[in-house]
Design a protein around this motif. Structure first.
Motif, PDB file in Angstrom:
ATOM      1  N   PRO A  55       0.817  -1.228   0.000  1.00 18.43           N
ATOM      2  CA  PRO A  55       0.000   0.000   0.000  1.00 18.43           C
ATOM      3  C   PRO A  55       0.845   1.271   0.000  1.00 18.43           C
ATOM      4  O   PRO A  55       0.491   2.260  -0.634  1.00 18.43           O
ATOM      5  CB  PRO A  55      -0.826  -0.119   1.285  1.00 18.43           C
ATOM      6  N   LEU A  56       1.977   1.249   0.704  1.00 15.81           N
ATOM      7  CA  LEU A  56       2.847   2.419   0.747  1.00 15.81           C
ATOM      8  C   LEU A  56       3.469   2.682  -0.622  1.00 15.81           C
ATOM      9  O   LEU A  56       3.485   3.828  -1.092  1.00 15.81           O
ATOM     10  CB  LEU A  56       3.955   2.215   1.783  1.00 15.81           C
ATOM     11  N   PHE A  94       3.719   5.814  -5.608  1.00 16.15           N
ATOM     12  CA  PHE A  94       3.679   5.737  -7.068  1.00 16.15           C
ATOM     13  C   PHE A  94       2.580   6.642  -7.621  1.00 16.15           C
ATOM     14  O   PHE A  94       2.791   7.390  -8.582  1.00 16.15           O
ATOM     15  CB  PHE A  94       3.451   4.293  -7.513  1.00 16.15           C
ATOM     16  N   ARG A  95       1.386   6.578  -6.991  1.00 15.27           N
ATOM     17  CA  ARG A  95       0.272   7.426  -7.445  1.00 15.27           C
ATOM     18  C   ARG A  95       0.635   8.903  -7.319  1.00 15.27           C
ATOM     19  O   ARG A  95       0.320   9.716  -8.193  1.00 15.27           O
ATOM     20  CB  ARG A  95      -0.993   7.129  -6.636  1.00 15.27           C
ATOM     21  N   ARG A  96       1.311   9.254  -6.224  1.00  9.61           N
ATOM     22  CA  ARG A  96       1.688  10.652  -6.008  1.00  9.61           C
ATOM     23  C   ARG A  96       2.680  11.116  -7.069  1.00  9.61           C
ATOM     24  O   ARG A  96       2.574  12.232  -7.593  1.00  9.61           O
ATOM     25  CB  ARG A  96       2.290  10.811  -4.620  1.00  9.61           C
ATOM     26  N   LEU A  97       3.653  10.256  -7.397  1.00 12.66           N
ATOM     27  CA  LEU A  97       4.642  10.616  -8.404  1.00 12.66           C
ATOM     28  C   LEU A  97       4.000  10.789  -9.774  1.00 12.66           C
ATOM     29  O   LEU A  97       4.344  11.710 -10.516  1.00 12.66           O
ATOM     30  CB  LEU A  97       5.744   9.553  -8.467  1.00 12.66           C
ATOM     31  N   GLN A 105       2.264  14.082  -9.804  1.00 13.16           N
ATOM     32  CA  GLN A 105       3.222  15.172  -9.949  1.00 13.16           C
ATOM     33  C   GLN A 105       3.690  15.306 -11.389  1.00 13.16           C
ATOM     34  O   GLN A 105       3.843  16.415 -11.902  1.00 13.16           O
ATOM     35  CB  GLN A 105       4.421  14.945  -9.029  1.00 13.16           C
ATOM     36  N   LEU A 106       3.907  14.161 -12.059  1.00 17.12           N
ATOM     37  CA  LEU A 106       4.314  14.195 -13.466  1.00 17.12           C
ATOM     38  C   LEU A 106       3.234  14.829 -14.328  1.00 17.12           C
ATOM     39  O   LEU A 106       3.517  15.633 -15.212  1.00 17.12           O
ATOM     40  CB  LEU A 106       4.625  12.780 -13.965  1.00 17.12           C
ATOM     41  N   ASP A 107       1.970  14.460 -14.051  1.00 22.42           N
ATOM     42  CA  ASP A 107       0.849  15.044 -14.797  1.00 22.42           C
ATOM     43  C   ASP A 107       0.772  16.544 -14.567  1.00 22.42           C
ATOM     44  O   ASP A 107       0.555  17.329 -15.496  1.00 22.42           O
ATOM     45  CB  ASP A 107      -0.472  14.388 -14.380  1.00 22.42           C
TER      46      ASP A 107
END
Length: 222
Positions: free
Chosen positions: A127-128, A133-136, A139-141
């Motif tokens: 989960p961590l 990964f979702r946050r990165l 941020q890329l988007d």
């Protein structure tokens, strides 16, 4: 087991035996146990993996051994003998720590984690990893959107306005710009007003900040 690691180096600053090193040797890994941080030397000619015990180490506010921040940019580092709830996992992952082995884990899980890490995989709760990964990706988007907005902003500038931005950034005043470009000072003022509007700057200081920020993304050429 197959591994690209030459040696596992354990910094084990407690009196008890280093059971993890014994476990590592049982699966065919070469190990070395160091009792004091001062004895730790980074061998740049070897492909070593460093495991730092949380127990007995001087910790930062996140529960991470202070030594780790000096190592992670040079060699692969993981933590072991970690007490649950005493360390910020997210901070460790973002710092570059390869994984965490907890003091209350079963030996088979420690062995699995060890295998994964020496095979160049991360060893954290799924989960961590998913959260980071979702946050990165987000941020890329966001960065992509900002890049598109910046390009659109620069495209609205005329070639003359781009030239004037470069001159303003070099410290030139309106009179100097007028002389350089062979135009009237009144025309320069009109261009500067237009530049302020297009770059959403209120004054020369803000325009300078804008230029410093965006010229690295979109080259302003005359």
């Amino acid at each position: 087991m197959s591994s690209n690691i030459d040696e596992l180096v354990f910094l084990h600053q407690v009196a008890a035996p280093c059971h993890l090193a014994i476990l590592a040797e049982s699966i065919g890994l070469k190990t070395r146990v160091i009792k004091h941080a001062a004895e730790l030397e980074l061998d740049k000619n070897s492909n070593n993996f460093y495991l730092i015990s949380q127990k007995g180490a001087v910790l930062d506010a996140k529960g991470i051994p202070l030594l780790v921040s000096r190592l992670v940019n040079h060699v692969p580092v993981a933590l072991y003998q970690v007490e649950r709830g005493s360390l910020d996992q997210e901070s460790a992952l973002l710092l570059g720590v390869r994984g965490l082995l907890y003091s209350d884990q079963r030996m088979d899980l420690m062995l699995t984690g060890l295998r994964k890490m020496v095979s160049d995989e991360l060893w954290y709760d799924r989960p961590l990893i998913s959260k980071i990964f979702r946050r990165l990706v987000q941020q890329l988007d966001t960065n992509a959107e900002l890049h598109e907005e910046t390009e659109a902003m620069v495209q609205r500038l005329t070639n003359r306005e781009r030239t004037i931005i470069q001159l303003v950034s070099s410290g030139a005043r309106n009179k100097e710009i007028a002389q350089r470009l062979c135009i009237s000072e009144h025309t320069v003022k009109a261009h500067v007003s237009s530049i302020f509007r297009k770059t959403e700057s209120r004054n020369r200081v803000e325009l300078l900040r804008w230029a410093q920020t965006y010229q690295s993304h979109c080259e302003l050429v005359s």
